[in-house]
Scaffold this motif. Structure first.
Motif, PDB file in Angstrom:
ATOM      1  N   PRO B 354       0.816  -1.271  -0.081  1.00 44.92           N
ATOM      2  CA  PRO B 354      -0.061   0.044   0.044  1.00 44.92           C
ATOM      3  C   PRO B 354       0.670   1.415  -0.082  1.00 44.92           C
ATOM      4  O   PRO B 354       0.318   2.113  -0.426  1.00 44.92           O
ATOM      5  N   GLU B 355       2.024   1.039   0.389  1.00 42.87           N
ATOM      6  CA  GLU B 355       2.822   2.380   0.469  1.00 42.87           C
ATOM      7  C   GLU B 355       3.703   2.515  -0.902  1.00 42.87           C
ATOM      8  O   GLU B 355       4.912   3.302  -0.611  1.00 42.87           O
ATOM      9  N   GLU B 361       0.721   9.379 -10.135  1.00 40.11           N
ATOM     10  CA  GLU B 361      -0.226   9.153  -9.057  1.00 40.11           C
ATOM     11  C   GLU B 361       0.060  10.137  -7.808  1.00 40.11           C
ATOM     12  O   GLU B 361      -0.951  10.945  -7.568  1.00 40.11           O
ATOM     13  N   PHE B 362       1.062   9.904  -7.537  1.00 39.21           N
ATOM     14  CA  PHE B 362       1.497  10.883  -6.300  1.00 39.21           C
ATOM     15  C   PHE B 362       1.475  12.335  -6.520  1.00 39.21           C
ATOM     16  O   PHE B 362       0.702  13.260  -6.020  1.00 39.21           O
ATOM     17  N   LEU B 363       1.840  12.712  -7.772  1.00 37.66           N
ATOM     18  CA  LEU B 363       1.818  14.225  -8.017  1.00 37.66           C
ATOM     19  C   LEU B 363       0.309  14.871  -8.335  1.00 37.66           C
ATOM     20  O   LEU B 363      -0.139  15.731  -8.092  1.00 37.66           O
ATOM     21  N   PRO B 372      -1.403  12.153  -0.356  1.00 38.93           N
ATOM     22  CA  PRO B 372      -1.761  10.487  -0.637  1.00 38.93           C
ATOM     23  C   PRO B 372      -1.879   9.791   0.668  1.00 38.93           C
ATOM     24  O   PRO B 372      -1.181  10.127   1.628  1.00 38.93           O
ATOM     25  N   ASP B 373      -2.555   8.646   0.630  1.00 43.60           N
ATOM     26  CA  ASP B 373      -2.890   7.839   1.641  1.00 43.60           C
ATOM     27  C   ASP B 373      -1.617   7.266   2.144  1.00 43.60           C
ATOM     28  O   ASP B 373      -0.811   7.000   1.165  1.00 43.60           O
ATOM     29  N   ASN B 374      -1.165   7.115   3.279  1.00 49.15           N
ATOM     30  CA  ASN B 374      -0.049   6.490   3.792  1.00 49.15           C
ATOM     31  C   ASN B 374       0.978   7.084   3.703  1.00 49.15           C
ATOM     32  O   ASN B 374       2.406   6.692   3.788  1.00 49.15           O
ATOM     33  N   PHE B 375       1.116   8.554   3.372  1.00 46.16           N
ATOM     34  CA  PHE B 375       2.167   9.011   3.023  1.00 46.16           C
ATOM     35  C   PHE B 375       2.888   9.487   4.532  1.00 46.16           C
ATOM     36  O   PHE B 375       2.303   9.902   5.398  1.00 46.16           O
ATOM     37  N   THR B 400       6.125  17.887   1.271  1.00 48.26           N
ATOM     38  CA  THR B 400       4.976  17.700   2.047  1.00 48.26           C
ATOM     39  C   THR B 400       5.367  17.018   3.228  1.00 48.26           C
ATOM     40  O   THR B 400       4.314  16.808   4.240  1.00 48.26           O
ATOM     41  N   GLY B 401       6.578  16.965   3.609  1.00 49.86           N
ATOM     42  CA  GLY B 401       6.682  16.985   5.030  1.00 49.86           C
ATOM     43  C   GLY B 401       7.736  15.357   5.433  1.00 49.86           C
ATOM     44  O   GLY B 401       7.813  14.939   6.496  1.00 49.86           O
ATOM     45  N   ALA B 402       8.183  15.185   4.046  1.00 53.73           N
ATOM     46  CA  ALA B 402       9.028  13.636   4.624  1.00 53.73           C
ATOM     47  C   ALA B 402      10.276  14.146   5.178  1.00 53.73           C
ATOM     48  O   ALA B 402      10.737  15.157   5.121  1.00 53.73           O
TER      49      ALA B 402
END
Lengths: 116, 739
Positions: B354-355, B361-363, B372-375, B400-402
């Motif tokens: 799922p990750e 798709e992410f963009l 996005p889910d699971n980010f 996005t915060g990674a």
């Protein structure tokens, strides 16, 4: 209205302004900077400078003000009245924000009158 | 000292003094002259021009003599030009009668021989006075049939933008004119001003001379002009062809589809635009992260196209919701520009976790301002791939915060497909590169969530690259066993290619690469069906997609029987141009970007130029579309221009004489036969415009002043600029109609 109208910049030389007047058959040339009209240069002033041998100047040196500005929806009779009252041979057509979009000359108006 | 005889004009149109002013006005306008001379008993007594016509407006029934200007001052043809100018100024008259003396001494009489108008005097002033404050100005339009060289930048541009013209306008401070020129062929200058791959700059003649790193900053100038227009809140009001009753469906609202929709509306077609996303723009709005452009400007440009009367159908997935067969049945033509909007995920173990997500798709999800889910905000992310999409995904992940983002690629660091400054910018905000490896598997923890990506080293010495495209030849990749290693992370993004997401059961012809099969004009094997953009070409650049849109619209127009393509522009605009030799002292400047610490969110990173930066950059343009204009009646074929040309771009050929003709020039700018005083020689001048840099030294050294420089361009008269909020638009139409 002439959508493509002749105009010059403050830095335009008088010789260039004279050329433009001759080529575009106008007696007055709006001086535009940054999409705003500063005023106009008259052929009479260029002739006077020519007689005095002072053609080294720029349009900014002999800009006259004001050049009447009108909106595109101005009726013809009002344009005639404004041209007569101001003594100008050209009106600048602008948006309400003052951005020039054209020019209305005595010739334009006369043609409309003749066609009416 | 010139005399008035030099500008003497014959007596033109006349009218009797008792003619009514209304009739005189009709005669005046019919004649095309500036004034009528009023005649009584054979003598000229006054002048009736447009100014006098205005005075007669309220009461046009009176005779001309009531309104005419009189007396009309006179001068002798032997008087000086200054004398004529002086009387015009003193008497405030644009026309002076010209007389000539005749008869013997003491019995001289004067007779009228013509007139001199202010225009002729002004023209003479313009000709004989040296410009001390020269400036480029619009001087009207006429068709001189000059040679029109296409500048190298324009040649290289897929949509053939009139680059020299719009760059020149910026140098003059005519930013809105510049923007209009850009919009003649480019509906998305806000995007291309930031993101274009700029083949124009690669082929810029300034770059040939000062080195490729010093090409004119064409892309940034486009952005500057667009920023200026956006700040003024203007838009383009297109003059469209009358509705022709034919309808065309455009599928996909990316740059190709939107461009085609715009062109087709201009041609008078009804256009229905189908888009599967909830917003228009295709990859522009759904794939390119917002920190790389100004979303408001993009929406402004899209809205300009929609406002032309394009019917928009959002959330319509053609091929699924609407079948192609139905579109072909409902419309006269269908244009497919569905793009390559789906990312490819390599089928390695664990790629279904799922990750794991594709970069596209992410963009796409992030373009809706959704995370996005699971980010893993605060967690680590690995982006697999080395191209522009991978860089975008990596930067977006950081913003996005990674906590830590890796970009991992097969190619070594110096051969990464990501171009420009993107990679440098990404590394400045914390991106970590890991190159020379290939993904082996996605690792998961006991609960089935991603906890790392396993890579294996490749033999970098064996890697080979396509000499033309620079892309890695994947069959040269050799894994090095025993070099497996895992990068711990909680999220994996695959930026390993894009595919076309379009059902294959719709009867659309496909190539072996599963791209749509169409020629460069967009024609498919199905008559009414056209295709273009990335879905035909594969992933490419925005400007190429726009070119597809233009070409497809032309093809559709021809297919539907139109006789005249829209790009037949009969108008020629001639402008005098100025030289910018001082520009040699400037080097190329890149637009600034935000400092790294301020680039941690989705704020656009590229900062605008100020006027000085833009004008300085624009002055560096050689104006390669400028042509020599040689007065053949004056040229004496002396060869001075040939001798002094520093670029050896000119050849003066005299028949019967042996002269150096090594320029390689083939554009003939002069072909003349000299008079007997020059021995009756005949010859021509040839120019190689790929060498000419418009330095004007030939103009300076011409002993007979027969060389001038002029620009010729074909102007699109279908455009005019109006405020975003219409100002008396109805009145403007009324005024035009009245005039």
């Amino acid at each position: 209205m002439s959508g493509q109208f002749a105009f010059c910049f403050p830095s335009t030389s008088l010789a260039q302004a004279a050329r433009m007047m001759a080529q575009n058959r106008v007696y007055e040339l709006p001086v535009i900077v940054d999409q705003r009209c500063l005023g106009y240069v008259s052929y009479l002033d260029i002739l006077q400078r020519y007689v005095r041998g002072q053609l080294g100047a720029k349009a900014a040196d002999l800009v006259r003000t004001p050049l009447p500005e009108v909106r595109p929806d101005l009726p013809v009779p009002a344009a005639v009245r404004l041209l007569r009252e101001s003594g100008r041979q050209l009106l600048l057509v602008t948006t309400t924000a003052g951005m020039p979009v054209g020019a209305l000359t005595a010739r334009d108006v006369s043609r409309a009158m003749a066609a009416a | 000292m010139p005399t008035l005889s030099k500008v003497l004009q014959p007596i033109g149109e006349t009218c009797p003094a008792d003619l009514s002013a209304a009739d005189a006005l009709k005669r005046l306008t019919a004649s095309g002259s500036d004034a009528l001379l009023v005649v009584t008993n054979g003598s000229i007594v006054g002048l009736f021009g447009y100014r006098e016509a205005l005075a007669a407006y309220a009461d046009g029934s009176g005779p001309v003599e009531q309104y005419m200007r009189r007396p009309l001052p006179g001068r002798n043809v032997a008087d000086s030009m200054e004398s004529g100018a002086d009387i015009m100024y003193r008497e405030d008259t644009p026309v002076v009668l010209m007389t000539e003396d005749e008869g013997p001494l003491f019995r001289k009489t004067s007779r009228t021989v013509g007139i001199v108008s202010a225009y002729e005097v002004l023209e003479e002033i313009g000709k004989t006075t040296t410009d001390t404050a020269s400036n480029k100005v619009f001087t009207g339009r006429k068709d001189l049939g000059l040679n029109v060289p296409v500048s190298p930048c324009q040649r290289a541009c897929p949509i053939h933008q009139d680059i020299a013209a719009y760059v020149d306008y910026v140098s003059q401070g005519r930013y809105l004119d510049s923007w209009l020129v850009i919009h003649e062929t480019n509906p998305f200058p806000s995007m291309l001003g930031r993101l274009c791959n700029h083949p124009c700059e690669t082929d810029c003649k300034r770059g040939w001379v000062q080195g490729p790193e010093n090409a004119v900053s064409i892309k940034s100038l486009k952005r500057f002009a667009t920023d200026y227009a956006w700040a003024r809140r203007v838009k383009i009001d297109w003059q469209r062809a009358p509705e022709n009753g034919k309808r065309v469906a455009v599928v996909g609202s990316g740059p190709a589809g939107m461009t085609a929709a715009q062109d087709l509306r201009l041609m008078g077609y009804g256009v229905d635009l189908y888009e599967r996303e909830a917003k228009l723009g295709g990859l522009l709005s759904a794939s390119i992260p917002h920190f790389r452009f100004d979303l408001d400007q993009l929406n402004w440009e899209i809205q300009m196209i929609v406002d032309m009367g394009v019917n928009v159908f959002l959330n319509k997935n053609v091929g699924k919701d609407v079948k192609i067969a139905q579109l072909l049945n409902d419309y006269e033509a269908v244009f497919l520009s569905v793009g390559m909007m789906t990312g490819r995920i390599l089928p390695v173990p664990g790629s279904d976790l799922p990750e794991v997500i594709s970069a596209m798709e992410f963009l796409r999800v992030r373009s809706y301002d959704v995370i996005p889910d699971n980010f893993p905000r605060g967690g680590d992310v690995v982006v697999i791939g080395g191209g522009a999409v991978a860089t975008d995904a990596a930067q977006t992940s950081i913003k996005t915060g990674a906590r830590k983002v890796w970009m991992v690629s097969i190619e070594p660091a110096d051969r990464l497909p990501a171009f420009g400054n993107e990679l440098v910018e990404a590394r400045e905000i914390g991106l970590t590169l890991h190159t020379g490896v290939i993904v082996n598997a996605i690792k998961a923890d006991a609960s089935g969530h991603v906890n790392g990506v396993e890579f294996i080293r490749v033999d970098e010495t064996k890697l080979e690259f396509d000499p033309e495209s620079g892309k890695l030849l994947i069959n040269t990749v050799q894994k090095l066993p025993g070099t497996e290693h895992v990068i711990p992370c909680r999220y994996a993004i695959f930026a390993s290619g894009q595919i076309m997401d379009f059902p294959q059961d719709q009867g659309v012809p496909l190539t072996p690469r599963k791209l749509m099969e169409a020629d460069t004009g967009g024609h498919t094997k199905i008559g009414k069906l056209f295709a273009g953009g990335d879905s035909v070409e594969g992933p490419s650049f925005i400007v190429n997609a726009i070119a597809w849109g233009h070409r497809a619209a032309r093809s559709i127009n021809e297919f539907l029987g139109a006789a005249v393509p829209r790009d037949a522009k009969p108008l020629t605009v001639i402008e005098t141009t100025d030289d910018h030799r001082e520009a040699d002292y400037y080097l190329r400047e890149e637009p600034p970007i935000l400092p790294a610490e301020k680039r941690m969110d989705m704020t656009p990173v590229e900062l605008p130029w100020n006027d000085e930066q833009a004008i300085t950059a624009a002055l560096r343009c050689f104006q390669c579309d400028t042509v020599h204009h040689v007065d053949e009646s004056t040229c004496i074929l002396c060869g001075a221009c040939d001798d002094v040309c520093p670029e050896k771009a000119l050849d003066v050929v005299v028949y019967g004489e042996s002269r150096d003709t090594s320029s390689g020039g083939f554009v003939e700018i002069c072909n003349t036969v000299l008079g007997e005083e020059f021995g009756g020689k005949a010859g021509k001048i040839l120019v190689n415009y790929d060498r000419c840099t418009n330095c004007r030294i030939c103009e300076d050294h011409c002993p007979v002043n027969c060389i001038t420089f002029q620009r010729v361009r074909f102007r699109d008269d279908a455009m005019q600029m109006i405020p975003l909020t219409p100002v008396a638009s109805g009145g403007k139409v009324a005024a035009k109609a009245a005039l």
